[in-house]
Scaffold this motif. Structure first.
Motif, PDB file in Angstrom:
ATOM      1  N   GLY A 185      66.195  32.470  12.698  1.00 32.70           N
ATOM      2  CA  GLY A 185      67.210  32.449  11.649  1.00 32.70           C
ATOM      3  C   GLY A 185      68.622  32.237  12.149  1.00 32.70           C
ATOM      4  O   GLY A 185      69.502  31.847  11.387  1.00 32.70           O
ATOM      5  N   VAL A 186      68.857  32.511  13.445  1.00 34.61           N
ATOM      6  CA  VAL A 186      70.227  32.420  13.975  1.00 34.61           C
ATOM      7  C   VAL A 186      70.299  31.350  15.066  1.00 34.61           C
ATOM      8  O   VAL A 186      70.509  30.176  14.788  1.00 34.61           O
ATOM      9  CB  VAL A 186      70.713  33.793  14.495  1.00 34.61           C
ATOM     10  N   ALA A 187      70.069  31.749  16.311  1.00 31.56           N
ATOM     11  CA  ALA A 187      70.306  30.844  17.440  1.00 31.56           C
ATOM     12  C   ALA A 187      69.380  29.637  17.454  1.00 31.56           C
ATOM     13  O   ALA A 187      69.785  28.543  17.850  1.00 31.56           O
ATOM     14  CB  ALA A 187      70.178  31.621  18.758  1.00 31.56           C
ATOM     15  N   GLY A 188      68.133  29.831  17.008  1.00 29.04           N
ATOM     16  CA  GLY A 188      67.167  28.738  17.057  1.00 29.04           C
ATOM     17  C   GLY A 188      67.637  27.491  16.339  1.00 29.04           C
ATOM     18  O   GLY A 188      67.253  26.368  16.686  1.00 29.04           O
ATOM     19  N   ARG A 189      68.511  27.676  15.364  1.00 28.61           N
ATOM     20  CA  ARG A 189      69.020  26.528  14.592  1.00 28.61           C
ATOM     21  C   ARG A 189      69.965  25.653  15.413  1.00 28.61           C
ATOM     22  O   ARG A 189      70.231  24.512  15.051  1.00 28.61           O
ATOM     23  CB  ARG A 189      69.765  27.037  13.355  1.00 28.61           C
ATOM     24  N   PHE A 190      70.506  26.208  16.507  1.00 32.27           N
ATOM     25  CA  PHE A 190      71.483  25.456  17.302  1.00 32.27           C
ATOM     26  C   PHE A 190      70.901  24.927  18.606  1.00 32.27           C
ATOM     27  O   PHE A 190      71.518  24.121  19.279  1.00 32.27           O
ATOM     28  CB  PHE A 190      72.683  26.346  17.638  1.00 32.27           C
ATOM     29  N   PHE A 191      69.724  25.406  18.991  1.00 33.38           N
ATOM     30  CA  PHE A 191      69.224  25.117  20.333  1.00 33.38           C
ATOM     31  C   PHE A 191      68.046  24.155  20.390  1.00 33.38           C
ATOM     32  O   PHE A 191      67.750  23.620  21.445  1.00 33.38           O
ATOM     33  CB  PHE A 191      68.805  26.428  21.029  1.00 33.38           C
ATOM     34  N   GLY A 192      67.334  23.975  19.279  1.00 32.96           N
ATOM     35  CA  GLY A 192      66.159  23.121  19.330  1.00 32.96           C
ATOM     36  C   GLY A 192      65.099  23.651  20.274  1.00 32.96           C
ATOM     37  O   GLY A 192      64.351  22.890  20.888  1.00 32.96           O
ATOM     38  N   MET A 193      65.065  24.988  20.456  1.00 36.80           N
ATOM     39  CA  MET A 193      64.066  25.612  21.324  1.00 36.80           C
ATOM     40  C   MET A 193      63.416  26.745  20.552  1.00 36.80           C
ATOM     41  O   MET A 193      64.072  27.403  19.754  1.00 36.80           O
ATOM     42  CB  MET A 193      64.722  26.245  22.568  1.00 36.80           C
ATOM     43  N   SER A 194      62.129  26.960  20.804  1.00 34.30           N
ATOM     44  CA  SER A 194      61.471  28.120  20.206  1.00 34.30           C
ATOM     45  C   SER A 194      61.957  29.379  20.919  1.00 34.30           C
ATOM     46  O   SER A 194      62.545  29.313  22.005  1.00 34.30           O
ATOM     47  CB  SER A 194      59.950  28.010  20.360  1.00 34.30           C
ATOM     48  N   PHE A 195      61.688  30.530  20.320  1.00 39.22           N
ATOM     49  CA  PHE A 195      62.064  31.805  20.952  1.00 39.22           C
ATOM     50  C   PHE A 195      61.400  31.942  22.314  1.00 39.22           C
ATOM     51  O   PHE A 195      62.044  32.337  23.288  1.00 39.22           O
ATOM     52  CB  PHE A 195      61.651  32.973  20.046  1.00 39.22           C
ATOM     53  N   GLN A 196      60.102  31.595  22.400  1.00 37.17           N
ATOM     54  CA  GLN A 196      59.407  31.736  23.685  1.00 37.17           C
ATOM     55  C   GLN A 196      60.050  30.873  24.758  1.00 37.17           C
ATOM     56  O   GLN A 196      60.229  31.314  25.896  1.00 37.17           O
ATOM     57  CB  GLN A 196      57.916  31.346  23.558  1.00 37.17           C
ATOM     58  N   GLU A 197      60.417  29.643  24.404  1.00 36.67           N
ATOM     59  CA  GLU A 197      61.048  28.740  25.381  1.00 36.67           C
ATOM     60  C   GLU A 197      62.397  29.285  25.837  1.00 36.67           C
ATOM     61  O   GLU A 197      62.701  29.307  27.029  1.00 36.67           O
ATOM     62  CB  GLU A 197      61.239  27.346  24.758  1.00 36.67           C
ATOM     63  N   ALA A 198      63.202  29.726  24.866  1.00 40.57           N
ATOM     64  CA  ALA A 198      64.535  30.238  25.197  1.00 40.57           C
ATOM     65  C   ALA A 198      64.456  31.525  26.003  1.00 40.57           C
ATOM     66  O   ALA A 198      65.200  31.719  26.974  1.00 40.57           O
ATOM     67  CB  ALA A 198      65.334  30.474  23.913  1.00 40.57           C
ATOM     68  N   ASP A 199      63.530  32.407  25.621  1.00 53.27           N
ATOM     69  CA  ASP A 199      63.373  33.684  26.298  1.00 53.27           C
ATOM     70  C   ASP A 199      62.934  33.466  27.744  1.00 53.27           C
ATOM     71  O   ASP A 199      63.441  34.089  28.667  1.00 53.27           O
ATOM     72  CB  ASP A 199      62.348  34.527  25.536  1.00 53.27           C
ATOM     73  N   TYR A 200      61.986  32.545  27.935  1.00 50.85           N
ATOM     74  CA  TYR A 200      61.480  32.251  29.279  1.00 50.85           C
ATOM     75  C   TYR A 200      62.582  31.599  30.119  1.00 50.85           C
ATOM     76  O   TYR A 200      62.796  31.964  31.279  1.00 50.85           O
ATOM     77  CB  TYR A 200      60.261  31.331  29.178  1.00 50.85           C
ATOM     78  N   PHE A 201      63.296  30.655  29.516  1.00 49.51           N
ATOM     79  CA  PHE A 201      64.385  29.974  30.227  1.00 49.51           C
ATOM     80  C   PHE A 201      65.445  30.980  30.655  1.00 49.51           C
ATOM     81  O   PHE A 201      65.944  30.939  31.777  1.00 49.51           O
ATOM     82  CB  PHE A 201      65.002  28.903  29.318  1.00 49.51           C
ATOM     83  N   ASN A 202      65.770  31.927  29.767  1.00 47.86           N
ATOM     84  CA  ASN A 202      66.754  32.969  30.071  1.00 47.86           C
ATOM     85  C   ASN A 202      66.280  33.851  31.222  1.00 47.86           C
ATOM     86  O   ASN A 202      67.050  34.192  32.124  1.00 47.86           O
ATOM     87  CB  ASN A 202      66.996  33.816  28.820  1.00 47.86           C
TER      88      ASN A 202
END
Length: 347
Positions: A185-202
């Protein structure tokens, strides 16, 4: 139960940590199922445990201490926990702070309150307790409490290495797909990444990409999807017990939430954390069984500096102004005998 102790993690613990990381179910940034990232963590911890310089007061370096829960009968590692001395030095430590904007309309005769999420780095420079994971097969007998509270005894014993404020991030709500309604609902709209992808990348690369891409304007909560609004500041169901433990230690949720999953960030003044404030030192005068004597007190008992740190449950009894009698099982787990100094706090 009494055959468990906490000790400093060593490079040889990599396989144990990797096996546990695969059991976390995602959203667990401090324990990624990635050998390279875990190796880097253990190397960073080895450097911290090997650094014997206390540093000047108020000069807190960015260090990581990794502790493990070891079954002393088998040598198996069954849990882990981490302590960060100073967050926000390598890369910014972002949180959302929940704020309320109140506006009054005289013409309508109404007051409107809007909740906002502000991207902040308020908690930069704090120490952090995190990365706590207990093997599913050991979730009984108070081992989670031992893991959690052993970190506070470590801090009390090495106080100058830690900041005056301490935080703990609790994992937020993750849905059955392993996704995060808050992220979507928030960050995913700006990043084009799923939560799993962003979380793993972080977990692997740090969160500088958040700084580069995240909108800096406040986010109006009312404009978020219902699913995202409902989970703001809520811990994952598996983290409710951890939240209660933190509250009992004196931590409070003060309006800061994680930018990935919306989970609550708890904060406290370091010296007011109960297990730090109530920790005491004593000299072991005797090692002997205390059962049936009516004098025994149950306690967390710790000894050793840095890489020699060990902590276990034990029974002790006062013996003179600064002395204690310690039970033999705890003494063996800690490797202490009469004449040695211990730290203890009531269980």
């Amino acid at each position: 139960m009494m055959s468990f102790r906490i000790r400093a993690a060593a490079p040889g613990d990599l396989q144990h940590l990797y096996d546990m990381a695969k059991l976390t179910g995602g959203g667990f940034t401090n324990l990624p199922p990635d050998r390279k990232a875990l190796t880097a963590k253990l190397e960073r911890a080895a450097a911290a445990f090997g650094n014997t310089e206390e540093g000047a007061p108020r000069e807190v370096k960015d260090e990581l201490f990794v502790l493990v829960l070891e079954d002393t009968t088998t040598g198996e590692v069954r849990g882990t926990a981490q302590i960060f001395t100073c967050v926000g030095q390598q890369w910014p430590f972002y949180s959302y702070r929940i704020a309320t904007l109140t506006q009054h309309s005289k013409e309508l005769g109404r007051t409107f309150r809007a909740e906002l999420l502000n991207l902040v780095t308020d908690l930069e420079g704090s120490s952090e307790v995190g990365g706590l994971f207990l093997h599913p097969g050991e979730r009984a007998g108070g081992l989670g409490l031992l893991l959690a509270r052993s970190r506070y005894l470590f801090i009390a014993m090495h106080r100058r290495r830690f900041a005056d404020r301490i935080l703990a991030e609790l994992r937020g709500i993750i849905d059955e797909r392993g996704g995060s309604p808050f992220w979507d609902g928030v960050a995913g709209r700006f990043f084009g990444m799923s939560f799993q992808e962003a979380d793993y990348f972080n977990a692997i690369n740090g969160n500088q990409f958040i700084a580069d891409l995240m909108p800096k304007h406040p986010v109006y909560v009312a404009m978020l999807p219902e699913g995202a609004r409902q989970v703001i500041g809520l811990p994952h169901p598996t983290g409710r017990a951890a939240m209660r433990m933190l509250e009992e230690e004196g931590f409070a949720a003060e309006g800061y939430v994680d930018i990935f999953d919306g989970g609550p960030t708890m904060t406290a003044r370091t010296d007011r954390v109960r297990s730090i404030a109530e920790a005491r030192t004593a000299t072991v005068t005797h090692v002997r069984a205390l059962e049936g004597t009516g004098q025994a007190r149950r306690a967390l008992v710790a000894t050793g500096r840095l890489s020699d740190y060990r902590c276990a449950y034990g029974e002790l009894a006062e013996d003179g102004p600064d002395g204690v009698v310690l039970d033999p099982v705890a003494a063996a787990a800690l490797g202490v005998s009469a004449g040695d100094t211990i730290w203890h706090v009531a269980r």
